[in-house]
Structure formats: C-alpha cells, structure tokens
Enzyme design. Structure first.
Site, PDB file in Angstrom:
ATOM      1  N   THR A 135     -44.380 -10.760 -26.074  1.00  0.00           N
ATOM      2  CA  THR A 135     -42.941 -11.508 -25.601  1.00  0.00           C
ATOM      3  C   THR A 135     -42.081 -10.899 -24.680  1.00  0.00           C
ATOM      4  OG1 THR A 135     -40.839 -12.040 -26.523  1.00  0.00           O
ATOM      5  CG2 THR A 135     -41.975 -10.324 -27.629  1.00  0.00           C
ATOM      6  N   ASP A 136     -41.405 -11.499 -23.917  1.00  0.00           N
ATOM      7  CA  ASP A 136     -40.508 -10.888 -22.929  1.00  0.00           C
ATOM      8  C   ASP A 136     -39.294 -10.199 -23.551  1.00  0.00           C
ATOM      9  OD1 ASP A 136     -38.925 -13.088 -23.814  1.00  0.00           O
ATOM     10  OD2 ASP A 136     -38.575 -13.836 -21.666  1.00  0.00           O
ATOM     11  N   GLU A 137     -39.058 -10.503 -24.772  1.00  0.00           N
ATOM     12  CA  GLU A 137     -37.842  -9.780 -25.614  1.00  0.00           C
ATOM     13  C   GLU A 137     -37.972  -8.135 -25.642  1.00  0.00           C
ATOM     14  OE1 GLU A 137     -36.476 -12.110 -28.783  1.00  0.00           O
ATOM     15  OE2 GLU A 137     -37.398 -14.010 -28.116  1.00  0.00           O
ATOM     16  N   TYR A 160     -37.072  -7.694 -34.179  1.00  0.00           N
ATOM     17  CA  TYR A 160     -38.278  -8.219 -33.792  1.00  0.00           C
ATOM     18  C   TYR A 160     -38.955  -7.553 -32.686  1.00  0.00           C
ATOM     19  CZ  TYR A 160     -41.084 -11.990 -31.339  1.00  0.00           C
ATOM     20  OH  TYR A 160     -41.942 -12.562 -30.801  1.00  0.00           O
ATOM     21  N   LYS A 164     -42.305  -5.796 -31.770  1.00  0.00           N
ATOM     22  CA  LYS A 164     -43.412  -6.477 -30.702  1.00  0.00           C
ATOM     23  C   LYS A 164     -43.428  -5.077 -29.600  1.00  0.00           C
ATOM     24  CE  LYS A 164     -45.326  -9.729 -30.415  1.00  0.00           C
ATOM     25  NZ  LYS A 164     -46.649 -10.269 -30.803  1.00  0.00           N
TER      26      LYS A 164
HETATM   27  P1  NAD Z   1     -45.342 -18.659 -35.452  1.00  0.00           P
HETATM   28  O1  NAD Z   1     -44.550 -17.701 -36.281  1.00  0.00           O
HETATM   29  O2  NAD Z   1     -45.347 -19.969 -35.283  1.00  0.00           O
HETATM   30  O3  NAD Z   1     -46.911 -18.071 -36.137  1.00  0.00           O
HETATM   31  C1  NAD Z   1     -47.514 -16.827 -36.449  1.00  0.00           C
HETATM   32  C2  NAD Z   1     -48.709 -17.188 -37.116  1.00  0.00           C
HETATM   33  O4  NAD Z   1     -48.966 -15.867 -37.569  1.00  0.00           O
HETATM   34  C3  NAD Z   1     -48.560 -18.128 -38.453  1.00  0.00           C
HETATM   35  O5  NAD Z   1     -49.624 -19.121 -38.357  1.00  0.00           O
HETATM   36  C4  NAD Z   1     -48.569 -16.882 -39.519  1.00  0.00           C
HETATM   37  O6  NAD Z   1     -49.230 -17.664 -40.836  1.00  0.00           O
HETATM   38  C5  NAD Z   1     -49.535 -16.004 -38.898  1.00  0.00           C
HETATM   39  N1  NAD Z   1     -49.105 -14.695 -39.834  1.00  0.00           N
HETATM   40  C6  NAD Z   1     -48.044 -14.122 -39.897  1.00  0.00           C
HETATM   41  N2  NAD Z   1     -48.405 -12.952 -40.594  1.00  0.00           N
HETATM   42  C7  NAD Z   1     -49.507 -12.765 -40.818  1.00  0.00           C
HETATM   43  C8  NAD Z   1     -50.577 -11.826 -41.247  1.00  0.00           C
HETATM   44  N3  NAD Z   1     -49.769 -10.951 -41.999  1.00  0.00           N
HETATM   45  N4  NAD Z   1     -51.610 -11.688 -41.238  1.00  0.00           N
HETATM   46  C9  NAD Z   1     -52.398 -13.111 -40.806  1.00  0.00           C
HETATM   47  N5  NAD Z   1     -51.678 -14.058 -40.175  1.00  0.00           N
HETATM   48  C10 NAD Z   1     -50.341 -13.842 -40.129  1.00  0.00           C
HETATM   49  O7  NAD Z   1     -45.568 -17.597 -33.945  1.00  0.00           O
HETATM   50  P2  NAD Z   1     -45.633 -18.342 -32.614  1.00  0.00           P
HETATM   51  O8  NAD Z   1     -44.272 -18.550 -32.221  1.00  0.00           O
HETATM   52  O9  NAD Z   1     -46.834 -19.304 -32.467  1.00  0.00           O
HETATM   53  O10 NAD Z   1     -46.190 -16.910 -31.829  1.00  0.00           O
HETATM   54  C11 NAD Z   1     -47.272 -16.432 -31.750  1.00  0.00           C
HETATM   55  C12 NAD Z   1     -47.116 -14.965 -30.894  1.00  0.00           C
HETATM   56  O11 NAD Z   1     -46.933 -15.262 -29.838  1.00  0.00           O
HETATM   57  C13 NAD Z   1     -46.612 -13.910 -31.618  1.00  0.00           C
HETATM   58  O12 NAD Z   1     -47.081 -12.777 -31.643  1.00  0.00           O
HETATM   59  C14 NAD Z   1     -45.030 -14.046 -30.885  1.00  0.00           C
HETATM   60  O13 NAD Z   1     -44.483 -12.736 -30.991  1.00  0.00           O
HETATM   61  C15 NAD Z   1     -45.820 -14.248 -29.429  1.00  0.00           C
HETATM   62  N6  NAD Z   1     -44.685 -14.830 -28.582  1.00  0.00           N
HETATM   63  C16 NAD Z   1     -44.018 -16.093 -29.169  1.00  0.00           C
HETATM   64  C17 NAD Z   1     -43.134 -16.711 -28.255  1.00  0.00           C
HETATM   65  C18 NAD Z   1     -42.201 -18.066 -28.794  1.00  0.00           C
HETATM   66  O14 NAD Z   1     -41.453 -18.602 -28.029  1.00  0.00           O
HETATM   67  N7  NAD Z   1     -42.759 -18.593 -30.013  1.00  0.00           N
HETATM   68  C19 NAD Z   1     -42.890 -16.387 -26.999  1.00  0.00           C
HETATM   69  C20 NAD Z   1     -43.718 -15.331 -26.670  1.00  0.00           C
HETATM   70  C21 NAD Z   1     -44.659 -14.529 -27.483  1.00  0.00           C
HETATM   71  P1  TYD Z   2     -34.805 -18.701 -30.834  1.00  0.00           P
HETATM   72  O1  TYD Z   2     -35.316 -20.154 -30.584  1.00  0.00           O
HETATM   73  O2  TYD Z   2     -34.525 -18.184 -32.182  1.00  0.00           O
HETATM   74  O3  TYD Z   2     -35.481 -17.810 -29.933  1.00  0.00           O
HETATM   75  P2  TYD Z   2     -35.126 -16.301 -29.289  1.00  0.00           P
HETATM   76  O4  TYD Z   2     -34.026 -15.750 -30.186  1.00  0.00           O
HETATM   77  O5  TYD Z   2     -36.567 -15.634 -29.587  1.00  0.00           O
HETATM   78  O6  TYD Z   2     -34.934 -16.355 -28.011  1.00  0.00           O
HETATM   79  O7  TYD Z   2     -33.176 -18.787 -29.894  1.00  0.00           O
HETATM   80  C1  TYD Z   2     -32.959 -19.249 -28.863  1.00  0.00           C
HETATM   81  C2  TYD Z   2     -31.623 -19.082 -28.334  1.00  0.00           C
HETATM   82  O8  TYD Z   2     -30.720 -20.011 -29.160  1.00  0.00           O
HETATM   83  C3  TYD Z   2     -31.208 -17.831 -28.582  1.00  0.00           C
HETATM   84  O9  TYD Z   2     -29.927 -17.285 -27.822  1.00  0.00           O
HETATM   85  C4  TYD Z   2     -30.435 -17.801 -29.909  1.00  0.00           C
HETATM   86  C5  TYD Z   2     -29.865 -19.296 -29.895  1.00  0.00           C
HETATM   87  N1  TYD Z   2     -29.620 -20.015 -31.103  1.00  0.00           N
HETATM   88  C6  TYD Z   2     -28.780 -20.776 -31.395  1.00  0.00           C
HETATM   89  O10 TYD Z   2     -27.704 -20.599 -30.588  1.00  0.00           O
HETATM   90  N2  TYD Z   2     -28.657 -21.560 -32.764  1.00  0.00           N
HETATM   91  C7  TYD Z   2     -29.728 -21.533 -33.585  1.00  0.00           C
HETATM   92  O11 TYD Z   2     -29.755 -22.332 -34.751  1.00  0.00           O
HETATM   93  C8  TYD Z   2     -30.988 -20.877 -33.048  1.00  0.00           C
HETATM   94  C9  TYD Z   2     -32.150 -20.770 -34.167  1.00  0.00           C
HETATM   95  C10 TYD Z   2     -30.843 -20.083 -31.973  1.00  0.00           C
END
Ligand code: NAD
Ligand code: TYD
Length: 353
Positions: A135-137, A160, A164
């Site tokens: 993630t960019d975070e 988080y 990461k």
């Molecule tokens: P998500 O929470 O929707 O899915 C995570 C998946 O991992 C789930 O299916 C869960 O069952 C599985 N999981 C969790 N713990 C596990 C374990 N111990 N063993 C096996 N499986 C397990 O997450 P996402 O949003 O799809 O993100 C996927 C990846 O991409 C993550 O690594 C996240 O850090 C990264 N990422 C997400 C975003 C975003 O905006 N969602 C952006 C950049 C990077």
């Molecule tokens: P989120 O979807 O949790 O992603 P991330 O924290 O990983 O960027 O949140 C996106 C943005 O929205 C973040 O600035 C937090 C804000 N946010 C709210 O204001 N209200 C909410 O209920 C949630 C879930 C997020």
C-alpha cells in the site's frame, strides 16, 4: 506465450476484495496456468466473490491460514509453486487501531512464513517470483503538495501501515540476504465490487441505501487517490509478468479526492439511482470524531509503471463509482450476508458517537 513464465501460481487472499479480481483475471486469461487461491476466509474473505469461476479446471481453492508455518510449508512442498502473488492481509486501518496484534500476526508473521517457504522453492527454480502487494500508506502522509514516488522514505503512521511497511522490509531483506527474487508494488486506495462495507465507499453506499448516517471523520478534508480495482488487477498482471525483479512499482489513480467532496459526489449519484430528490442523501452526512493518527493526504506518482510498463488507469472515477453503486444494488444478498455476524458488533462499537 513467453518462455519461462511461471505456471503454478499461488495467490493469497484471493477471496478478499482485490484478490478476487486478481484471481478471476488470472483464471480467465491464463488457461495454461494452475491458479491456487489460499485464503483463511476471515470476515473480509468470501467465496461468493468467486462463484463464477469456482468450477474452472485451472482453479483450486485452499482454506488455510498463512500464520501457520507447518501448513504453509506443506502446501508449498506439495505444490511446487512457480510464483506467489501475496495479497492476504488484515487491511482496515480502523481495526488496526483497536487490534494491532492481529495485523502483526497476519501481515508480518504470515508474510515471513510465505517468504521462508518460497526460499525453499526458489533454490531449485531460478524463475521463482515472490510478488508482494502493498500500500502507499507505508510512506506516511503528504502535506498539501507532492507525490509518493518509489524513492519516498517509509514513514508509516497507523498500526496497519506499520505492519505493511514491516512486511515490505522483510520481502526486500529476503531478496538482499538470501537472493529471493521479489517484486513489491504499493498502490493507492482501491474501490469497486466485492469490497467489504467497512471502507469508505462501500460503507457509505450501504448506509445511504439503508438511510443511515454517513460518519465523516474530522472535518472531511483528508485526501485519498482512488483507483478502480480492475485497473489495479491489470497492473498486478502486468507487473507479475513484465516487472523487473527486485524493483518496486507505485500504482495510483491520478485521482485525488477530499473525503467530503467524494461523499457529496456519492450522495448525488445515489440520489439519482434511488430516484430521490437531489440533496436527500447529503442530509445523512454526520461529522464524527477523527481517526487517531489520521494521514492527511496520499497521492501516487505512477510515472514509473506508466513509462516502463505502459500502464495507466482506464476507468474514470465517475464511471467506476457508477459501476460500483450498481454492483452493490444488484448484490444486496451479498451485502446482507457479509454484514451479518461480528461485523455489526464491531460497527456499533466504532461509531457510538
Ligand atoms: P481484504 O481485507 O478485502 O482481503 C484480505 C483477504 O485476506 C481476505 O480474503 C482474508 O480472508 C484473507 N486473509 C486475512 N488473513 C489471512 C490469513 N491469516 N491467512 C490467509 N488469508 C487471510 O483486503 P484487500 O482490500 O483486498 O487488500 C488486499 C491486499 O492489497 C492487502 O495486502 C492490502 O494491504 C493491499 N492493498 C489494499 C488496498 C485497498 O485499497 N484495499 C490498497 C493497496 C494495497
Ligand atoms: P478507508 O476506506 O478506511 O481507507 P484508508 O484509511 O486505508 O485510506 O478510509 C478512506 C478515508 O475515509 C480515510 O481518510 C478515512 C475516511 N473515512 C471516514 O471519514 N469515515 C469512515 O467511516 C471511513 C471508513 C473512512
């Protein structure tokens, strides 16, 4: 078909949001690969996300936990994967604030278990690749100006992002110390179908449908760079096949929005979809107490992946949001299913204010 491309691929976290789009893409596009999806099916993982491909001959699902070392080692020894695309993680910042240890366990320990098992396979397979999705975070927060590049120093602010960042460092360290071939990509905020409704966009769509308040943290002036999930899955495909080993790629949407402006846009689109008078959904906006350690702004400079691999986002934000809204409307059963159980308890605790 290129020479030396991996044939047996393990995708971890494939039942989750981004993982399900990556699994579907690989299963549909690479009929000559064997795609194994390893997922523990936590609250965020749901096999309904992959119903349409579960019978495909090049797809298998294994339910299992990446934190269990023996299980991971056995799975690798039995399957001799050619590559791993690692997405399994605890992924929600708010949950990491209330339960950081789960994030250390899955995101750090789980990743190191996969790295150890990968080392064994890489010894006898020079084409082995460990591709880590991050993630960019990890870069922390930007001020009003500037962008994250691949050279930006890590400065994570939430449990988080710290977990990461730690997993990214382990991946790189395994490359340096043991010569494990790896790639890392760091992506901005994704949105689209199959996202668990605790993240901003699906939570607010769900709440608008149910006429519930939209809890905007702080003053709502926090900025995120949004990317449609299928564009991310396409980037992952490209990086896995064409990316340089031992490199990092930033992936982003060139699409910055302040949370409050995004919320208002969503409200307008939802009013149209629900045939409500314009302004109805906006009345649900409720400013609530801020998230501790809230990063002000994320924005990705994606010029490296653009110049080296020719990738750019293909879905505009308005188009992507409409697709997302339609998907949640057409999948109310999915929504009801994933929001039953412990999710509701968590939600009640989090937003009592
Ligand atoms: P998500 O929470 O929707 O899915 C995570 C998946 O991992 C789930 O299916 C869960 O069952 C599985 N999981 C969790 N713990 C596990 C374990 N111990 N063993 C096996 N499986 C397990 O997450 P996402 O949003 O799809 O993100 C996927 C990846 O991409 C993550 O690594 C996240 O850090 C990264 N990422 C997400 C975003 C975003 O905006 N969602 C952006 C950049 C990077
Ligand atoms: P989120 O979807 O949790 O992603 P991330 O924290 O990983 O960027 O949140 C996106 C943005 O929205 C973040 O600035 C937090 C804000 N946010 C709210 O204001 N209200 C909410 O209920 C949630 C879930 C997020």
């Amino acid at each position: 078909m290129e020479k030396n491309v991996p044939k047996k691929i393990l995708i971890t976290g494939g039942a989750g949001f981004i993982g399900s789009h990556v699994v579907r893409r690989f299963v549909a596009k690479y009929s000559n690969y064997k795609i194994c999806n390893l997922d523990a099916l936590t609250y965020a993982g749901n096999l309904e996300n992959l119903k349409d491909i579960e019978q495909e001959p090049n797809y298998t699902f294994v339910k299992g936990d990446i934190t269990e070392q023996d299980f991971v080692n056995n799975l690798f020894a039995q399957n001799l994967f050619d590559g791993v695309i690692h997405l399994a993680a605890e992924s929600h910042v708010d949950r990491s604030i209330t339960d950081p240890l789960s994030f250390v366990k899955t995101n750090v320990l789980g990743t190191v278990n996969l790295l150890n098992a990968s080392l064994e396979l890489a010894k006898s397979n020079p084409n082995f690749l460990f591709y880590h999705i991050s993630t960019d975070e990890v870069y922390g927060s930007l001020g009003k100006d500037g962008f994250f590049t691949e050279k930006t120093a890590y400065n994570p602010n939430s449990p988080y992002s710290a977990s990461k960042a730690s997993s990214d460092h382990f991946v790189r360290a395994y490359g340096e110390t043991y010569g494990l071939p790896y790639i890392i990509s760091n992506c901005s905020n994704n949105y689209g179908p199959n996202q668990f409704p605790e993240k901003l966009i699906p939570l607010f769509i769900n709440n608008i449908i149910q006429n519930k308040p939209l809890p905007v943290y702080g003053d709502g002036n926090y900025t995120r760079d949004w990317l449609y999930v299928k564009d991310h899955a396409r980037a992952i495909d490209l990086i896995f096949h064409k990316g340089q080993k031992r490199e990092t790629y930033n992936v982003g949407g060139f699409n910055e929005w302040k949370n409050i402006e995004l919320t208002k846009l969503l409200c307008r689109l939802m009013d149209k979809k629900l045939d409500r008078e314009e302004g109805t959904s906006e009345k649900l906006i409720t400013f609530v107490k801020d998230r501790p350690g809230h990063d002000l702004r994320y924005a990705i400079d994606a010029s490296k992946i653009n110049q080296e691999l020719g990738w750019e986002p293909s879905v505009t934000f308005e188009e992507g949001l409409k697709k997302t809204i339609y998907w949640y409307f057409d999948n109310q059963e999915w929504l009801n299913h994933v929001t039953s159980g412990d999710y509701l308890e968590y939600y009640k605790k989090q937003y009592q204010a």
